[in-house]
Enzyme design. Structure first.
Site, PDB file in Angstrom:
ATOM      1  N   CYS A 107      26.371  50.061  36.599  1.00 29.03           N
ATOM      2  CA  CYS A 107      25.503  49.008  37.138  1.00 29.03           C
ATOM      3  C   CYS A 107      24.199  48.943  36.336  1.00 29.03           C
ATOM      4  CB  CYS A 107      25.187  49.296  38.605  1.00 29.03           C
ATOM      5  SG  CYS A 107      24.018  48.099  39.285  1.00 29.03           S
ATOM      6  N   ASN A 207      39.031  46.245  33.292  1.00 31.17           N
ATOM      7  CA  ASN A 207      38.173  45.292  33.996  1.00 31.17           C
ATOM      8  C   ASN A 207      37.349  44.504  32.985  1.00 31.17           C
ATOM      9  OD1 ASN A 207      34.970  45.445  35.434  1.00 31.17           O
ATOM     10  ND2 ASN A 207      36.548  44.091  36.224  1.00 31.17           N
ATOM     11  N   GLY A 208      37.064  43.240  33.369  1.00 30.49           N
ATOM     12  CA  GLY A 208      36.210  42.384  32.536  1.00 30.49           C
ATOM     13  C   GLY A 208      36.975  41.189  32.007  1.00 30.49           C
ATOM     14  N   ARG A 232      34.601  38.649  39.493  1.00 30.03           N
ATOM     15  CA  ARG A 232      34.040  37.333  39.841  1.00 30.03           C
ATOM     16  C   ARG A 232      35.085  36.276  40.159  1.00 30.03           C
ATOM     17  NH1 ARG A 232      30.276  37.198  34.762  1.00 30.03           N
ATOM     18  NH2 ARG A 232      32.088  38.391  34.078  1.00 30.03           N
TER      19      ARG A 232
HETATM   20  C1  LIG Z   1      27.745  39.910  42.211  1.00 28.17           C
HETATM   21  C2  LIG Z   1      28.289  41.104  41.510  1.00 28.17           C
HETATM   22  C3  LIG Z   1      28.128  42.358  42.068  1.00 28.17           C
HETATM   23  C4  LIG Z   1      28.634  43.480  41.416  1.00 28.17           C
HETATM   24  N1  LIG Z   1      28.489  44.707  41.999  1.00 28.17           N
HETATM   25  C5  LIG Z   1      29.047  45.796  41.424  1.00 28.17           C
HETATM   26  C6  LIG Z   1      28.996  47.054  42.032  1.00 28.17           C
HETATM   27  O1  LIG Z   1      28.461  47.202  43.120  1.00 28.17           O
HETATM   28  N2  LIG Z   1      29.551  48.116  41.378  1.00 28.17           N
HETATM   29  C7  LIG Z   1      30.174  47.981  40.159  1.00 28.17           C
HETATM   30  O2  LIG Z   1      30.692  48.961  39.615  1.00 28.17           O
HETATM   31  N3  LIG Z   1      30.234  46.789  39.561  1.00 28.17           N
HETATM   32  C8  LIG Z   1      29.709  45.689  40.169  1.00 28.17           C
HETATM   33  N4  LIG Z   1      29.822  44.476  39.574  1.00 28.17           N
HETATM   34  C9  LIG Z   1      30.586  44.381  38.321  1.00 28.17           C
HETATM   35  C10 LIG Z   1      32.042  44.051  38.591  1.00 28.17           C
HETATM   36  O3  LIG Z   1      32.671  45.032  39.377  1.00 28.17           O
HETATM   37  C11 LIG Z   1      32.811  43.897  37.275  1.00 28.17           C
HETATM   38  O4  LIG Z   1      32.757  45.130  36.597  1.00 28.17           O
HETATM   39  C12 LIG Z   1      32.223  42.811  36.360  1.00 28.17           C
HETATM   40  O5  LIG Z   1      31.855  41.663  37.087  1.00 28.17           O
HETATM   41  C13 LIG Z   1      33.234  42.425  35.275  1.00 28.17           C
HETATM   42  O6  LIG Z   1      34.415  41.896  35.854  1.00 28.17           O
HETATM   43  P1  LIG Z   1      34.717  40.306  35.828  1.00 28.17           P
HETATM   44  O7  LIG Z   1      34.589  39.866  34.404  1.00 28.17           O
HETATM   45  O8  LIG Z   1      36.125  40.210  36.394  1.00 28.17           O
HETATM   46  O9  LIG Z   1      33.701  39.653  36.707  1.00 28.17           O
HETATM   47  C14 LIG Z   1      29.303  43.349  40.181  1.00 28.17           C
HETATM   48  C15 LIG Z   1      29.459  42.088  39.635  1.00 28.17           C
HETATM   49  C16 LIG Z   1      28.969  40.969  40.280  1.00 28.17           C
HETATM   50  C17 LIG Z   1      29.171  39.613  39.647  1.00 28.17           C
END
Ligand SMILES: Cc1cc2nc3c(=O)[nH]c(=O)nc-3n(C[C@H](O)[C@H](O)[C@H](O)COP(=O)(O)O)c2cc1C
Length: 369
Positions: A107, A207-208, A232
């Site tokens: 984070c 992830n990502g 997301r």
């Molecule tokens: C609103 C929001 C809150 C998030 N909160 C966390 C979290 O609490 N812990 C964490 O490890 N990642 C958190 N993330 C990151 C996501 O778990 C993920 O790693 C990141 O969005 C990439 O994945 P994506 O491309 O599918 O969105 C958060 C992302 C978003 C957008």
């Protein structure tokens, strides 16, 4: 229920598991329950402070509230002190409500990194080792790590982090295939992720940038990871999991087609209505339970205002791309009650139905449905 975790290693190797990522402010029990019903193997709680848990603070514990009807859940914790995190892991294990405990080392939010937790841990693999080891010693549950590739492209740290996780006895590693400097944008580095998977002796969760069948297949084919974690793309769109599961079950990568106007939603409107209201009702039950069970600081919000505030961010995403959703987005803050939410939803769905009836659907390809 902890047997579910072993499906990561005993899934027969065919296709990756699908997981809902932890997202602070989003992945409460209500969102998790909805996503679980669309094919997710397990979900993660919102990020929860290990110190708060160890100190028994109700304002922290309520974030780990689960619902009876949701599927398997991992508790997702942050913190950087081995002793405290061990204590927190022990307490979380004792609740009997989780299939495992995940440590956040990714984070980038200042409030978290300032104390040395979250993405700050990426710079200190030995601390990651110490924290994970303490957690592993404190609980019977599987302990896992969620992290990123490194602080920035010129400082790849993931291989040291993988080594630390394996030495500490972590049972899986989730790799958000971006650097801290990228925050949440830019293409994921699937080549580095593939190298992590080649070297890892524990399962790797990718992830990502996974937001569709196409990106799910690309990630799986290019990395061979054991599970795919979606963040997301799942907000207001739990169908993304069903789409991906279906496409893996069909066993064929989706054809990449350019669809004119494909930014628009083409979801069945009754499906949107039903799922959105199911989520809203689950959110209402959760907020009522939290209010009853925990002694939280007095809120200035009434229960209904709390519901509206929590649900607004989901609402727009459920209706995204429909006729009138732009107007709704501009007026989200005008919604003050559950009745306001329901009438905004009905107005938007009615507009879209009218648009489709007038031929708004023409020009879409059949496989858009
Ligand atoms: C609103 C929001 C809150 C998030 N909160 C966390 C979290 O609490 N812990 C964490 O490890 N990642 C958190 N993330 C990151 C996501 O778990 C993920 O790693 C990141 O969005 C990439 O994945 P994506 O491309 O599918 O969105 C958060 C992302 C978003 C957008």
């Amino acid at each position: 229920m902890s047997g579910v975790f072993s499906s990561l290693t005993e899934r027969g190797g065919a296709y990756p598991l699908l997981l809902l990522a932890p997202m602070a402010g989003y992945t409460d029990a209500a969102m998790r329950a909805v996503c679980s019903s669309f094919g997710v193997t397990w979900t993660y709680t919102e990020m929860t402070n290990g110190y708060g848990l160890a100190r028994g603070e109700e304002k922290t514990w309520h974030l780990l509230e689960t619902a009876e009807d949701e599927g398997p859940v991992m508790a997702h914790l942050y913190g950087q002190d081995p002793e405290v995190m061990g204590m927190a892991a022990g307490l979380v294990g004792e609740t009997g409500r989780f299939i495992g405990i995940d440590l956040n080392a990714g984070c980038p939010v200042h409030k978290v990194t300032a104390s040395g937790a979250g993405a700050a841990l990426i710079r200190d693999p030995e601390r990651v080792y110490a924290v994970l080891s303490a957690m592993v010693r404190a609980t019977q549950l599987p302990v896992t790590l969620k992290t990123r590739l490194g602080p920035s492209p010129d400082r790849v740290a993931i291989f040291e982090l993988l080594d630390a996780a394996e030495r500490a006895g972590a049972r899986a590693i989730t790799v958000h295939a971006r650097f801290t400097s990228q925050r949440h944008s830019g293409d994921p580095h699937l080549d580095i992720l593939a190298e992590v998977k080649r070297r890892a002796r524990i399962p790797v969760i990718a992830n990502g940038g996974i937001y569709s069948r196409t990106t799910a297949w690309r990630t799986f084919q290019e990395t061979g990871c054991d599970a795919l974690m979606v963040a997301r793309a799942a907000i207001g769109n739990p169908w993304v999991f069903g789409d991906i599961v279906q496409s893996f079950q069909a066993g064929e990568p989706p054809r990449e087609v350019h669809v004119p106007g494909s930014g628009r939603s083409h979801r069945d409107l009754d499906a949107i209505r039903q799922t959105l209201y199911r989520h809203l009702e689950a959110e209402k039950r959760l907020l009522a339970r939290v209010r009853e069970k925990y002694h939280l600081p007095e809120s200035a919000l009434t229960p209904e205002e709390a519901l509206v505030t929590t649900f607004r961010c989901h609402l727009f995403r459920y209706l995204h791309g429909l006729q009138g959703s732009g107007h709704l987005r501009r007026h989200l803050l005008d919604l003050k009650s559950e009745a306001d939410i329901r009438s905004a939803v009905e107005a938007c769905l009615e507009n879209e139905a009218g648009f489709r009836a007038k031929g708004g659907e023409q020009g879409r390809l059949p496989n858009e449905k």
